[in-house]
Design a protein around this motif. Structure first.
Motif, mmCIF file in Angstrom:
data_model
loop_
_atom_site.group_PDB
_atom_site.id
_atom_site.type_symbol
_atom_site.label_atom_id
_atom_site.label_comp_id
_atom_site.label_asym_id
_atom_site.label_seq_id
_atom_site.Cartn_x
_atom_site.Cartn_y
_atom_site.Cartn_z
ATOM 1 N N ASP A 61 -9.257 3.322 0.196
ATOM 2 C CA ASP A 61 -8.229 4.102 -0.491
ATOM 3 C C ASP A 61 -7.073 3.209 -0.920
ATOM 4 O O ASP A 61 -6.557 3.331 -2.032
ATOM 5 N N PRO B 185 -4.679 -2.022 -6.591
ATOM 6 C CA PRO B 185 -5.669 -3.029 -6.982
ATOM 7 C C PRO B 185 -5.024 -4.403 -7.157
ATOM 8 O O PRO B 185 -3.925 -4.517 -7.680
ATOM 9 N N ARG C 289 -7.167 0.013 -1.569
ATOM 10 C CA ARG C 289 -7.603 -0.843 -2.692
ATOM 11 C C ARG C 289 -7.551 -0.085 -4.019
ATOM 12 O O ARG C 289 -7.238 -0.659 -5.057
ATOM 13 N N ASN C 290 -7.862 1.214 -3.981
ATOM 14 C CA ASN C 290 -7.801 2.032 -5.198
ATOM 15 C C ASN C 290 -6.366 2.230 -5.667
ATOM 16 O O ASN C 290 -6.102 2.270 -6.865
#
Length: 59
Positions: A24, A30, A26-27
């Motif tokens: 989550d 980014p 990383r989303n």
């Protein structure tokens, strides 16, 4: 004695996080180093003497 109290107050929160939280993160962030963000967040919690009620953000 005061220095010991300050050192103790700044100790990072060490509670567990769900493994899915890293995906989550990383989303949402980014290109950021997720473990660095986690370490900074944990240090901020310790410096402000905060114990998160829902660290995974899952309701």
């Amino acid at each position: 004695m005061k220095a010991a109290a300050l050192a103790q107050a700044a100790e990072p929160w060490t509670g567990p996080l769900d493994r899915d939280i890293y995906g989550d993160a990383r989303n949402v962030a980014p290109g950021w180093h997720i473990h660095y963000l986690e370490r900074e967040w944990r240090n901020w919690l310790g410096e402000n003497e905060i114990i998160p009620k829902n660290p995974d953000g899952i309701s």
